[in-house]
Design an enzyme around this catalytic site. Structure first.
Site, PDB file in Angstrom:
ATOM      1  N   GLU A 116       0.851  -1.200   0.000  1.00 35.26           N
ATOM      2  CA  GLU A 116       0.000   0.000   0.000  1.00 35.26           C
ATOM      3  C   GLU A 116       0.880   1.241   0.000  1.00 35.26           C
ATOM      4  OE1 GLU A 116      -1.952  -0.464   3.689  1.00 35.26           O
ATOM      5  OE2 GLU A 116      -2.975  -2.275   3.034  1.00 35.26           O
ATOM      6  N   LYS A 118       2.252   4.558   1.492  1.00 33.47           N
ATOM      7  CA  LYS A 118       2.378   5.085   2.853  1.00 33.47           C
ATOM      8  C   LYS A 118       2.128   6.588   2.797  1.00 33.47           C
ATOM      9  CE  LYS A 118       5.253   4.742   6.974  1.00 33.47           C
ATOM     10  NZ  LYS A 118       5.247   6.126   7.437  1.00 33.47           N
ATOM     11  N   ASP A 120       1.675  10.233   3.924  1.00 35.90           N
ATOM     12  CA  ASP A 120       2.379  10.952   4.977  1.00 35.90           C
ATOM     13  C   ASP A 120       1.420  11.901   5.686  1.00 35.90           C
ATOM     14  OD1 ASP A 120       4.388  11.766   6.569  1.00 35.90           O
ATOM     15  OD2 ASP A 120       5.413  12.973   5.068  1.00 35.90           O
ATOM     16  N   TYR A 227      -6.673   2.074   5.649  1.00 34.62           N
ATOM     17  CA  TYR A 227      -5.739   1.020   5.256  1.00 34.62           C
ATOM     18  C   TYR A 227      -5.829  -0.243   6.095  1.00 34.62           C
ATOM     19  CZ  TYR A 227      -3.011   3.367   8.906  1.00 34.62           C
ATOM     20  OH  TYR A 227      -2.606   3.952  10.069  1.00 34.62           O
ATOM     21  N   LYS A 316      10.891   2.958   2.892  1.00 34.52           N
ATOM     22  CA  LYS A 316      10.936   4.420   2.841  1.00 34.52           C
ATOM     23  C   LYS A 316      11.627   4.902   1.571  1.00 34.52           C
ATOM     24  CE  LYS A 316       9.728   6.036   7.040  1.00 34.52           C
ATOM     25  NZ  LYS A 316       9.472   7.307   7.538  1.00 34.52           N
ATOM     26  N   CYS A 410      28.204  38.100  17.364  1.00 33.77           N
ATOM     27  CA  CYS A 410      26.852  37.564  17.235  1.00 33.77           C
ATOM     28  C   CYS A 410      26.004  38.541  16.427  1.00 33.77           C
ATOM     29  CB  CYS A 410      26.239  37.358  18.613  1.00 33.77           C
ATOM     30  SG  CYS A 410      24.499  36.929  18.538  1.00 33.77           S
ATOM     31  N   CYS A 413      23.137  39.866  19.195  1.00 29.64           N
ATOM     32  CA  CYS A 413      23.430  40.675  20.379  1.00 29.64           C
ATOM     33  C   CYS A 413      24.788  41.373  20.302  1.00 29.64           C
ATOM     34  CB  CYS A 413      23.356  39.828  21.647  1.00 29.64           C
ATOM     35  SG  CYS A 413      24.711  38.659  21.784  1.00 29.64           S
ATOM     36  N   CYS A 428      27.624  32.002  20.327  1.00 30.77           N
ATOM     37  CA  CYS A 428      27.405  33.180  21.149  1.00 30.77           C
ATOM     38  C   CYS A 428      27.167  32.647  22.555  1.00 30.77           C
ATOM     39  CB  CYS A 428      26.175  33.951  20.664  1.00 30.77           C
ATOM     40  SG  CYS A 428      25.667  35.244  21.801  1.00 30.77           S
ATOM     41  N   CYS A 433      21.381  36.472  25.270  1.00 27.78           N
ATOM     42  CA  CYS A 433      21.239  36.842  23.858  1.00 27.78           C
ATOM     43  C   CYS A 433      19.792  36.599  23.420  1.00 27.78           C
ATOM     44  CB  CYS A 433      22.184  35.999  23.000  1.00 27.78           C
ATOM     45  SG  CYS A 433      21.922  36.227  21.235  1.00 27.78           S
TER      46      CYS A 433
HETATM   47  P1  AMP Z   1       5.932   5.480  11.361  1.00 30.58           P
HETATM   48  O1  AMP Z   1       5.154   6.562  12.050  1.00 30.58           O
HETATM   49  O2  AMP Z   1       6.978   5.981  10.422  1.00 30.58           O
HETATM   50  O3  AMP Z   1       6.416   4.425  12.300  1.00 30.58           O
HETATM   51  O4  AMP Z   1       4.916   4.735  10.398  1.00 30.58           O
HETATM   52  C1  AMP Z   1       3.711   4.202  10.884  1.00 30.58           C
HETATM   53  C2  AMP Z   1       2.593   5.064  10.410  1.00 30.58           C
HETATM   54  O5  AMP Z   1       2.459   5.026   9.004  1.00 30.58           O
HETATM   55  C3  AMP Z   1       1.258   4.590  10.882  1.00 30.58           C
HETATM   56  O6  AMP Z   1       1.004   4.993  12.193  1.00 30.58           O
HETATM   57  C4  AMP Z   1       0.338   5.277   9.919  1.00 30.58           C
HETATM   58  O7  AMP Z   1       0.035   6.552  10.418  1.00 30.58           O
HETATM   59  C5  AMP Z   1       1.172   5.488   8.670  1.00 30.58           C
HETATM   60  N1  AMP Z   1       0.652   4.836   7.480  1.00 30.58           N
HETATM   61  C6  AMP Z   1       0.471   5.445   6.292  1.00 30.58           C
HETATM   62  N2  AMP Z   1      -0.014   4.610   5.379  1.00 30.58           N
HETATM   63  C7  AMP Z   1      -0.161   3.419   5.984  1.00 30.58           C
HETATM   64  C8  AMP Z   1      -0.629   2.130   5.553  1.00 30.58           C
HETATM   65  N3  AMP Z   1      -1.023   1.917   4.302  1.00 30.58           N
HETATM   66  N4  AMP Z   1      -0.642   1.132   6.454  1.00 30.58           N
HETATM   67  C9  AMP Z   1      -0.198   1.336   7.728  1.00 30.58           C
HETATM   68  N5  AMP Z   1       0.234   2.518   8.194  1.00 30.58           N
HETATM   69  C10 AMP Z   1       0.272   3.559   7.332  1.00 30.58           C
HETATM   70 ZN    ZN Z   2      24.091  36.653  20.748  1.00 31.03          ZN
END
Ligand code: AMP
Ligand code: ZN
Length: 744
Positions: A116, A118, A120, A227, A316, A410, A413, A428, A433
């Protein structure tokens, strides 16, 4: 509409159905049948009926999306099962290792996967009861989250009610996010209103889902993608993950787009590569792919560590990069007084966020990379770290500008900067400051520290500049009258200044300045702002005569902090007075003490006083803490001004909460000290540590007379010899597993 007199009840339920249908057409099928205006009218009619007959209002009414009365804080709910994090992999090899490990744990088993995107954003746990959205909660610390049901109801693509035939209880997990396009628009509006811009979609989402007034949440363009259909072991028949996703789609829930079932590692790898390539085509940000085991039985067998399930992993993506030009290199003073060079860039879009500045670490780095004003550079953004300059890709030939050198004084300051031999940074050392004070207060108030809502960058700057806050303790003696009336000034800024300067050239000199600016039709210049500009410049001629710099600095609007906002800030300050101890330690900003170290310290020392009087040995006994951190902790608490600061915080009523240590205090391994060495087969050392500490045991780095067990994996070396000398009990992996499962 029927010709007969319709009862309000019938009308309300017809309206509800109709509104729900239009929402679905609009948000899920992208085929609207009516205009937004008509939609709003239907909504208004329903709201009016419900206003008059409150008994007709239902929890799933579309009107409830708009949000009710502001609530005080959030209720907490426990997650069952916990919302864990995911382990990360960064390349094909690591992905292969992960699959290899599953195959070892599940010998002779076919393992299918689901891949799936991921997204953000921010995860949300949803509960539908009898088909109605009954609960929505944030992940919080994974075990306990904030109940944000009213806010979740404002997410338009999330059905408030499921179609007939939905299960009586349905738990779903999903990711809330703001699409890139909507985010850009949101920022454009803020820019036009002279408000501070949001940094990126994810942070804005996180803030939005936790707003106390869901009417504010409703104004932000949140979306969700689901998901996970949560299936508890033992709760009836279970389906594969892929079938779970299909069920969610059938129930009208927006499901993660593009998911695919994969039967082999090579298919998984292909999916990851494909989306890494295509990620820019999506209207939302993804930071990777999640790979999950499809079969629920296999998931049970694999189980989870304290941090993450073993049956899923995140792949990632590499950081996103972009190329842009350096406009200026300016010194910036940080929280620790460190002066670092910052590159001011030609704005460029990276991973959906406009980047205008990037860090250059330090002046040595700057010299090594030989980055100069006017150069074209490669910048990179990874995770939520500030973008950094990777290297120069093109210089301006032989007419290069001067190298940037560290300033002698600085820039804030004026104090002479100093640089210890062994360090790469100029500092500094003036504790008063304003830059240092401002950054420490910002850090203190930030979300992962004391989380003081409303105390934004602008306000902190203002408080420091006005002398109202000379340190973090001063925050707690602020009064409403000091806050209310503080004035926020927005200036024209470079972009608008350029547009103005170009536009005004084509206007006849004798024209009325106000009319002239209006005729340019520049976005972001509303009537009030035009008036402000006319007051400042008076005539077309004078505006033309102004330099770009003068123009950019001219005031565009001023706004006072109202009494309500002031009261809100005082309220959040009040609420921050009982932080978790780890948060407070982190917030105090000790050198080398990040969030993780703060948590470790808080686990070991139950109070600030205990930490302050900790011996070097006691500190270094903690795994992961070495002499550098120990020294820093002691130096912090040795300082008279820090002692004074802590005394004042205490006097202001700050009472950190002790960590919940129930597991540690009552666990079966209470007071048992472990040392790990060598490679374990079935779990990583971190996993082993997590499982031991979850049962109350302690894991330290070196074998001593106080060690109870040495866990020796393969290739154990000197620690094993030492344990044997000292007569410490040695466990192999099977022995550890037995101990952990309570077998002895
Ligand atoms: P991390 O916060 O980097 O540990 O990644 C985990 C988080 O990825 C989960 O808590 C979800 O918020 C997010 N996430 C996004 N897409 C998915 C997906 N398809 N399945 C599971 N988690 C996901
Ligand atoms: Zn300073």
């Amino acid at each position: 509409m029927s010709a007969m007199a319709e009862s309000p009840q019938d009308r309300a339920s017809w309206l509800r159905e109709e509104l729900q249908r239009h929402e679905r057409l609009y948000y899920q099928e992208a085929k609207p049948e009516i205009t937004d205006r008509e939609f709003d009218r239907l909504m208004a009619e329903l709201a009016a009926i419900e206003e008059e007959h409150p008994e007709l209002r239902t929890a799933d009414s579309p009107t409830q999306r708009v949000g009710g009365e502001p609530t005080e804080g959030f209720e907490q709910v426990e997650h069952q099962p916990p919302m864990l994090s995911l382990d990360n992999t960064y390349d094909h090899d690591e992905l292969e290792e992960w699959v290899g490990r599953l195959e070892r744990l599940l010998p002779d088993t076919e393992i299918d996967f689901v891949c799936e995107l991921k997204v953000d954003g921010v995860s949300l746990s949803l509960l539908y009861e009898d088909g109605v959205l009954a609960e929505a909660a944030t992940r919080g610390n994974g075990r306990v989250g904030d109940l944000v049901t009213a806010n979740a109801r404002t997410i338009r693509s999330l059905p408030l009610r499921l179609p007939a035939g939905a299960p009586a209880r349905l738990r779903v997990r999903g990711e809330v996010f703001i699409p890139r396009g909507a985010f850009r628009k949101l920022n454009e509006e803020r820019e036009a209103a002279g408000e501070e811009l949001y940094a990126n979609p994810r942070n804005t989402t996180a803030g939005t889902i936790r707003l106390l007034d869901s009417r504010d949440t409703a104004r932000r363009p949140l979306e969700i993608t689901c998901y996970e259909l949560v299936q508890q072991p033992g709760a009836g028949e279970r389906v594969s993950h892929a079938d779970g996703l299909k069920t969610l789609s059938r129930l009208g829930l927006p499901v993660s787009q593009g998911w695919r079932r994969c039967e082999s590692l090579s298919e998984v790898v292909a999916f990851c590569d494909d989306w890494q390539e295509k990620r820019g085509e999506l209207d939302f940000e993804i930071d990777g792919v999640v790979v999950k085991v499809d079969d629920p039985e296999l998931r049970d067998r694999l189980g989870a560590t304290a941090k993450a399930p073993r049956w899923a992993v995140a792949f990632k993506f590499a950081a996103e990069q972009a190329v842009t030009v350096v406009r200026a290199i300016s010194p910036q003073v940080g929280r620790t007084g460190a002066v670092t060079p910052v590159a001011e860039l030609e704005p460029v879009l990276v991973a959906g966020t406009t980047v205008r500045r990037a860090t250059l670490h330090n002046y040595e780095d700057l010299r090594d990379k030989d980055i100069r004003v006017g150069d074209t550079v490669l910048i990179e953004k990874g995770g939520d770290i500030i973008p950094k300059v990777v290297k120069v890709v093109e210089t301006r030939g032989d007419r290069r500008s001067q190298r940037s050198k560290p300033p002698e004084n600085c820039p804030v300051c004026g104090e002479k900067l100093s640089k210890p031999e062994e360090e790469a940074l100029w500092r500094c050392v003036n504790a008063a400051c304003p830059a240092v004070v401002r950054e420490s207060i910002r850090h203190f108030a930030s979300r992962n520290a004391m989380d003081i809502e409303g105390l934004g960058n602008w306000l902190v700057g203002e408080l420091v500049e006005g002398g109202l806050a000379k340190n973090v303790a001063d925050l707690y003696s602020l009064t409403e009258s000091q806050l209310a009336g503080l004035e926020k000034t927005t200036t024209v800024g470079e972009e608008l200044a350029t547009k103005l300067a170009v536009g005004i050239k084509g206007v006849p000199a004798g024209s009325n300045l106000g009319d002239a600016i209006r005729s340019l039709d520049i976005q972001g210049l509303g009537p009030k702002k035009v008036e402000m500009l006319t007051q400042t410049f008076d005539t077309v001629g004078k505006l033309r005569a102004a330099s770009l710099g003068e123009l950019a600095k001219a005031t565009l609007s001023t706004a006072k902090l109202g009494e309500r906002s002031a009261a809100k800030i005082l309220h959040s300050l009040e609420q921050s007075k009982q932080p978790a101890l780890a948060r407070l330690i982190y917030a105090l900003g000790l050198r080398h003490v990040g969030e993780r170290t703060a948590t470790l310290l808080a686990h070991r020392f139950p109070s600030i006083e205990d930490l302050a009087s900790a011996s070097t040995e006691a500190l270094e006994e903690i795994d992961e803490i070495g002499s550098r951190i120990a020294e820093s902790v002691q130096a912090f608490f040795d300082s008279a001004s820090n002692q004074d600061l802590l005394a004042r915080l205490e006097k202001a009523g700050l009472r950190p909460k002790q960590e919940t240590r129930s597991a540690q205090e009552e666990g079966p391994l209470k007071d048992r000290v472990f040392v790990l060495t060598g490679t374990l087969d079935g779990m990583t050392r971190n996993e082993a540590t997590a499982r031991i500490t979850a049962l109350g045991g302690k894991v330290t780095g070196s074998v001593s007379g106080r060690t109870d067990f040495l866990v020796a994996g393969e290739k154990a070396g000197s620690k094993l010899r030492k344990a044997e000398q000292l007569g410490v009990e040695v466990l192999d992996e099977a022995g550890l597993a037995e101990l952990l499962s309570g077998g002895r």
